[in-house]
Design an enzyme around this catalytic site. Structure first.
Site, PDB file in Angstrom:
ATOM      1  N   HIS B 133       0.791  -1.238   0.000  1.00 49.56           N
ATOM      2  CA  HIS B 133       0.000   0.000   0.000  1.00 49.56           C
ATOM      3  C   HIS B 133       0.821   1.285   0.000  1.00 49.56           C
ATOM      4  O   HIS B 133       0.256   2.350  -0.128  1.00 49.56           O
ATOM      5  CB  HIS B 133      -0.978   0.002   1.186  1.00 49.56           C
ATOM      6  CG  HIS B 133      -0.320  -0.059   2.534  1.00 49.56           C
ATOM      7  ND1 HIS B 133      -1.007   0.213   3.696  1.00 49.56           N
ATOM      8  CD2 HIS B 133       0.944  -0.365   2.916  1.00 49.56           C
ATOM      9  CE1 HIS B 133      -0.190   0.076   4.730  1.00 49.56           C
ATOM     10  NE2 HIS B 133       0.993  -0.276   4.284  1.00 49.56           N
ATOM     11  N   HIS B 134       2.161   1.211   0.195  1.00 47.94           N
ATOM     12  CA  HIS B 134       2.961   2.441   0.205  1.00 47.94           C
ATOM     13  C   HIS B 134       3.453   2.869  -1.175  1.00 47.94           C
ATOM     14  O   HIS B 134       4.042   3.935  -1.309  1.00 47.94           O
ATOM     15  CB  HIS B 134       4.175   2.299   1.124  1.00 47.94           C
ATOM     16  CG  HIS B 134       3.824   2.133   2.566  1.00 47.94           C
ATOM     17  ND1 HIS B 134       2.953   2.992   3.204  1.00 47.94           N
ATOM     18  CD2 HIS B 134       4.203   1.215   3.485  1.00 47.94           C
ATOM     19  CE1 HIS B 134       2.829   2.596   4.478  1.00 47.94           C
ATOM     20  NE2 HIS B 134       3.571   1.526   4.659  1.00 47.94           N
ATOM     21  N   ALA B 135       3.271   2.020  -2.192  1.00 44.04           N
ATOM     22  CA  ALA B 135       3.736   2.409  -3.526  1.00 44.04           C
ATOM     23  C   ALA B 135       2.843   3.523  -4.062  1.00 44.04           C
ATOM     24  O   ALA B 135       1.620   3.406  -4.064  1.00 44.04           O
ATOM     25  CB  ALA B 135       3.710   1.199  -4.464  1.00 44.04           C
ATOM     26  N   ASP B 175      -0.997   5.129   2.513  1.00 46.32           N
ATOM     27  CA  ASP B 175      -0.830   6.400   1.793  1.00 46.32           C
ATOM     28  C   ASP B 175      -0.878   6.266   0.273  1.00 46.32           C
ATOM     29  O   ASP B 175      -1.450   7.111  -0.412  1.00 46.32           O
ATOM     30  CB  ASP B 175       0.455   7.118   2.233  1.00 46.32           C
ATOM     31  CG  ASP B 175       1.719   6.276   2.058  1.00 46.32           C
ATOM     32  OD1 ASP B 175       1.601   5.051   1.877  1.00 46.32           O
ATOM     33  OD2 ASP B 175       2.825   6.846   2.118  1.00 46.32           O
TER      34      ASP B 175
END
Lengths: 229, 388
Positions: B133-135, B175
């Protein structure tokens, strides 16, 4: 940070002869709380002669002790405007203006460059600007490190972080005791406990996060990356 | 009527971390969990689905072309001058040969899971090594190269016309996914995480609510360190069910990171194994209520990789597939995988040790979390009222 960087430049000014009733309607429509009041001098140059706030307007025709029974809503705003006006200069420091607003107990300062009205600065402008150092600029973790209050201490910390390949995106300080500075550093890694552990083993006092106990006994026998078809 | 089906999407490639074996992101967690489930008799051969190849155009819809080119060049060992601008070559996302292929296979797997649910082949589909999910659109970050979740959501919304509620219970703010769908009203992103004031990546404040058409469709519940099971669940219950029922999704995408667990070395929340299991259970119940149980589920973070993670995700699968797991974990699994990984694996499903909680800290965190949850619900409820 200067007033010119934080002030509101689209400032709405009015003339002193506008009836109070109309001023109130305009203020409601434009959703602001202050109007600087401009009047032409003998040379025909607009000069700041007063300021009126929503509070001044509310005092007209009001049961409040501060009411002005002598003033009617059809009177010109000149009769209730505050004058002389406390002002700021575009090159004043924003931090100073924050203190003046408290000191003068006013809600906004018109900004004058010479005699020319160039903006208005109010608490929301200042709060947004002063909160900026805490805004998150890029994905990062927070480290809270004690640093001696001597030349080179902070440089040494930043040098150490650089040696670990970390980029510092933010640096703030809270200096509770004179001898020890506590710096809050944001670095571009998800693995802050490992950084905290490395710093601790190099002699730094890290207050947040809790450092990892030891270099993780990571198994090295996991599958290696190979070319994938 | 056929039995509701839950499928696990898996592929041998997914056992590899894009960053190699000395990196803290442990891709073997999925295989370790799968092996545990098989040893318990809770996962059958016909419940494992293959990974389908991804449509390249989908990648381009989520990531910027310049970033994809940099990622591929770096993965091929070619020189990339502005690698760091794309978040590559950092300590979190070092450049490792072949990393782009592993990352893209993981993305294939999550999109495959999404298609299984969209086509009706499965009611729920799970990909344990997904959840990156941070990519971001044009930036690698926090161990994540390709945003498999965003690709799956893009597939579900744009190709399949479905409304997607994304629920992210990883301890870190989601994010990347939030940013990619920031202005979209057909994707609700909900992230429950340790506050960015104390944890990576720093974002996920309660006032991040989306923008433009997507205003009100990003929901964040940031939590103070040391919150416990009761505090977490009370805050979750005060916000997430209202958000999901107001939105009315066709499918829920769950990022089931296991790093809110008290043992996790990268974060500071204090959930127990039972607490984490209850959180997963909450989301599964919500899917039953809102969208006939349709769910796409991925793993995510979880850095107490050998103790907490396989137990948490085995229990997650057991809930999704409606299986019972024995409390005593199979010796065959412990021996084989303990030897392979060089670690000592847990003997029981339920943990024997519970976190040593500071009552004042957990109470304060709980009281604060509930206040935040109520504030966010009050602020967003008017925005969720649909015109149609």
């Amino acid at each position: 940070m200067l007033v010119r960087d934080v002030m509101t430049v689209n400032v709405i000014a009015i003339g002193p002869e506008m009836p109070i009733r109309d001023v109130a309607a305009l203020m409601e429509m434009r959703r602001v709380r202050h109007f600087p009041i401009l009047e032409d001098d003998e040379q025909g140059e607009a000069r700041l002669v007063g300021i009126v706030s929503d509070r001044d307007l509310r005092a007209v025709d009001s049961p409040h002790p501060s009411a002005r029974p002598d003033v009617h809503v059809s009177d010109p705003v000149r009769s209730i405007m505050v004058t002389p006006v406390a002002t700021a200069h575009p090159d004043d420091a924003a931090e100073d203006v924050a203190a003046w607003l408290r000191e003068y107990r006013v809600g906004a300062l018109p900004v004058l460059d010479g005699e020319q009205l160039v903006g208005i600065v109010s608490p929301p402008d200042l709060l947004a600007a002063l909160a900026l150092p805490a805004a998150i600029r890029e994905p990062s973790s927070v480290l809270e490190v004690e640093v001696g209050n001597r030349p080179g201490c902070l440089a040494a910390l930043l040098q150490t972080l650089a040696q670990h390949g970390l980029n510092v995106s933010q640096l703030t300080t809270t200096r509770a005791e004179p001898e020890i500075g506590c710096f809050i550093v944001r670095v571009n890694t998800i693995d802050a406990p490992r950084v905290a552990g490395n710093l601790t083993r190099e002699g730094w006092t890290v207050l947040w996060p809790e450092p990892d106990a030891a270099p993780p006994a990571s198994p090295q026998r996991g599958p290696e990356v190979e070319e994938v078809a | 009527m056929t039995r509701p089906r839950t499928l696990l999407v898996d592929d041998p490639v997914l056992e590899r971390s894009p960053f190699g074996s000395s990196h803290p992101f442990r891709a073997e967690r999925g295989a370790l969990t799968r092996a545990l489930l098989e040893a318990c008799g809770a996962l059958h051969q016909d419940e494992v689905a293959d990974v389908e190849r991804l449509d390249e155009r989908l990648l381009g819809a989520v990531h910027e072309q310049a970033y994809l080119e940099a990622l591929i060049r770096a993965g091929r060992g070619e020189r990339v001058d502005d690698a760091r601008m794309f978040g590559l070559g950092t300590s979190d996302c070092p450049v490792v040969p072949g990393m782009h292929r592993v990352a893209m296979r993981a993305a294939d797997a999550t999109v495959s899971a999404a298609e299984l649910v969209a086509s009706g082949a499965a009611q729920r589909a799970v990909h344990l090594t997904g959840g990156l999910h941070h990519a971001h659109r044009a930036r690698a970050s926090g161990f994540c190269l390709v945003n498999d979740l965003a690709l799956a959501i893009e597939h579900l919304t744009r190709r399949r016309g479905l409304r997607v509620a994304y629920v992210d219970v990883d301890v870190h703010h989601g994010d990347g996914v939030q940013g990619i769908f920031w202005e979209r009203a057909d994707v609700l992103t909900v992230s429950v995480h340790q506050s960015g004031r104390t944890l990576f990546p720093g974002t996920g404040a309660e006032d991040e609510i989306g923008a433009g058409a997507g205003r009100g469709f990003a929901v964040n519940l940031p939590l103070a360190p040391f919150i416990d099971d009761a505090g977490y669940l009370a805050a979750f219950d005060a916000l997430v069910p209202t958000a999901l029922s107001a939105f009315g999704p066709d499918v829920i995408v769950l990022q089931a990171g296991a790093d809110a667990h008290w043992r996790d070395p990268l974060a500071q929340l204090s959930l127990s194994g039972d607490g984490l299991d209850a959180v997963y259970g909450r989301v599964i119940d919500l899917a039953e209520r809102c969208c006939e149980g349709r769910m796409v589920v991925t793993g995510g973070g979880g850095y107490d990789a050998w103790r907490s993670v396989p137990r948490a995700w085995a229990r997650l699968w057991a809930r999704l597939a409606e299986r019972e797991l024995p409390d005593e974990l199979p010796e065959t699994w412990r021996r084989a995988w303990g030897e392979r990984l060089g670690v000592s694996l847990p003997t029981r499903l339920r943990e024997g040790t519970l976190p040593d909680l500071d009552a004042r800290a957990t109470e304060r965190a709980a009281s604060h979390a509930l206040a935040v949850a109520k504030r966010v619900a009050a602020r967003l409820t008017p925005l969720w009222r649909r015109e149609d």
